[in-house]
Motif scaffolding. Structure first.
Motif, PDB file in Angstrom:
ATOM      1  N   LEU A   1      53.995  28.568  39.411  1.00 30.66           N
ATOM      2  CA  LEU A   1      54.952  29.449  38.753  1.00 30.66           C
ATOM      3  C   LEU A   1      55.042  30.759  39.517  1.00 30.66           C
ATOM      4  N   ILE A   2      56.249  31.221  39.726  1.00 33.01           N
ATOM      5  CA  ILE A   2      56.470  32.526  40.320  1.00 33.01           C
ATOM      6  C   ILE A   2      56.856  33.479  39.194  1.00 33.01           C
ATOM      7  N   VAL A   3      56.112  34.552  39.056  1.00 27.95           N
ATOM      8  CA  VAL A   3      56.422  35.538  38.028  1.00 27.95           C
ATOM      9  C   VAL A   3      57.622  36.347  38.505  1.00 27.95           C
ATOM     10  N   ASP A   4      58.786  35.998  37.992  1.00 29.10           N
ATOM     11  CA  ASP A   4      60.035  36.603  38.409  1.00 29.10           C
ATOM     12  C   ASP A   4      60.304  37.868  37.609  1.00 29.10           C
ATOM     13  N   LYS A   5      61.020  38.820  38.229  1.00 29.90           N
ATOM     14  CA  LYS A   5      61.406  40.014  37.480  1.00 29.90           C
ATOM     15  C   LYS A   5      62.290  39.636  36.308  1.00 29.90           C
ATOM     16  N   ASN A   6      63.030  38.543  36.479  1.00 30.57           N
ATOM     17  CA  ASN A   6      63.793  37.982  35.362  1.00 30.57           C
ATOM     18  C   ASN A   6      62.840  37.080  34.593  1.00 30.57           C
ATOM     19  N   ARG A   7      62.217  37.630  33.561  1.00 29.36           N
ATOM     20  CA  ARG A   7      61.188  36.906  32.839  1.00 29.36           C
ATOM     21  C   ARG A   7      61.709  35.612  32.228  1.00 29.36           C
ATOM     22  N   ALA A   8      62.982  35.604  31.836  1.00 32.98           N
ATOM     23  CA  ALA A   8      63.560  34.392  31.251  1.00 32.98           C
ATOM     24  C   ALA A   8      63.538  33.248  32.261  1.00 32.98           C
ATOM     25  N   ARG A   9      63.694  33.582  33.537  1.00 31.32           N
ATOM     26  CA  ARG A   9      63.667  32.547  34.569  1.00 31.32           C
ATOM     27  C   ARG A   9      62.268  31.942  34.682  1.00 31.32           C
ATOM     28  N   THR A  10      61.242  32.801  34.607  1.00 28.70           N
ATOM     29  CA  THR A  10      59.871  32.295  34.667  1.00 28.70           C
ATOM     30  C   THR A  10      59.599  31.337  33.523  1.00 28.70           C
ATOM     31  N   VAL A  11      60.044  31.700  32.327  1.00 26.68           N
ATOM     32  CA  VAL A  11      59.838  30.838  31.158  1.00 26.68           C
ATOM     33  C   VAL A  11      60.620  29.536  31.312  1.00 26.68           C
ATOM     34  N   ALA A  12      61.841  29.630  31.844  1.00 26.48           N
ATOM     35  CA  ALA A  12      62.643  28.428  32.055  1.00 26.48           C
ATOM     36  C   ALA A  12      61.969  27.496  33.057  1.00 26.48           C
ATOM     37  N   ASP A  13      61.380  28.056  34.118  1.00 25.63           N
ATOM     38  CA  ASP A  13      60.656  27.239  35.098  1.00 25.63           C
ATOM     39  C   ASP A  13      59.461  26.552  34.448  1.00 25.63           C
TER      40      ASP A  13
END
Length: 316
Positions: A284-296
């Motif tokens: 998992l990459i902790v993205d600045k767009n947190r919603a993207r991290t959760v979606a991944d």
């Protein structure tokens, strides 16, 4: 003459560091690809990021006080776009604000460092050792024992300068980790301790279990365990990956992954009972767009993520 591979890697690492300081940076996929190109890239990146601990590079416009036993390097210091600051051990000059715990005035106990969820902090100890602290963690120090730290809860990466006859000791619950010149990551949760070594050697509970771990080895131990913990293999490049926003798992319960994301990124993720038994494998990459991290996370774990207030819930 072709450029030295190490120099090329350092130059590229500096480029990534500078780019990541831009609030609009979004190329986390490219960064992850670069880390994956060579096992040595992660170490080079960490070395470049750690140059901010070169305290000798701090401006000395005022008389220099006695060197404190502990200094904190805030990770939210002002951003400076100039590449020049990253060379020659001068990063500290671009990260204004290394202060002693006693002068910070924000803690009731100068020997207790507590981070909020999603907050990362680095402390430099006398003698050159340093501790990188993940969010949602508590580290306790002892001014009478400069080569000692207690991880009361959470996660921290220790970079220890070894001294013959004077080992650095980390306590975490019932566990004691003794360095033999090394870098290692420790997690303390629910009466359990996990240790992973990225460099050198550590000994786990030398007076009891006496488990020796070299780089690339890890253990998971519970306070109630009667037998010594089993040593398992771990990818050196993934040890302490939370520092660069890369979390790697191989058969980890989804509830633990959610806990890690809470600590590392401040993400509030709950796991529904029917998904609690899911075993997660992936990166998992902790993205600045947190919603993207959760979606991944949902896509890789075969779950569904539903927004619940300020957080998310994972269901099957």
């Amino acid at each position: 003459m072709p450029a030295d591979p190490r120099t090329l890697a350092e130059t590229r690492a500096i480029d990534w560091l500078i780019r990541q300081r831009d609030p609009g940076f979004a190329d986390w996929d490219g960064f992850a690809d670069w880390l994956a190109e060579d096992p040595g890239h992660s170490a080079v990146y960490d070395a470049m990021a750690s140059l901010d601990l070169d305290l000798d590079a701090l401006p000395k416009s005022a008389p220099e006080p006695a060197k404190p036993a502990v200094v904190i390097i805030p990770h939210d210091a002002p951003r400076r776009p100039s590449r020049r600051a990253w060379f020659g051990g001068a990063i500290a000059a671009a990260l204004v604000g290394a202060v002693s715990l006693s002068s910070l005035g924000l803690f009731g106990d100068a020997n207790r460092i507590e981070t909020a969820a999603g907050e990362h902090r680095t402390i430099a100890l006398a003698g050159g050792s340093r501790i990188e602290i993940n969010g949602g963690s508590v580290i306790e120090l002892d001014k009478e024992r400069p080569r000692f730290a207690r991880l009361a809860s959470g996660e921290a990466m220790f970079h220890v300068v070894h001294r013959d006859g004077d080992p650095f000791v980390v306590e975490a619950g019932a566990s004691k980790i003794v360095d033999l010149g090394t870098a290692f990551n420790v997690v303390r949760r629910n009466r359990a301790t996990s240790v992973a070594v990225s460099e050198g050697v550590v000994v786990y509970n030398p007076g009891k279990d006496n488990v020796r771990m070299n780089a690339g080895k890890a253990i998971d131990a519970h306070d109630d365990d009667k037998a010594p913990p089993a040593v398992r293999d771990v990818d050196v490049g993934s040890v302490g990956g939370w520092r660069t926003g890369l979390l790697v798992y191989n058969g980890t319960p989804l509830t633990i992954v959610a806990e890690d994301l809470k600590r590392t990124a401040g993400l509030d993720i709950s796991v529904a009972p029917e998904a609690a038994g899911v075993s997660f494998r992936g990166a998992l990459i902790v993205d600045k767009n947190r919603a993207r991290t959760v979606a991944d996370l949902a896509a890789l774990s075969g779950t569904k993520a539903a927004r619940q207030g300020d957080g998310w819930t994972l269901t099957r």
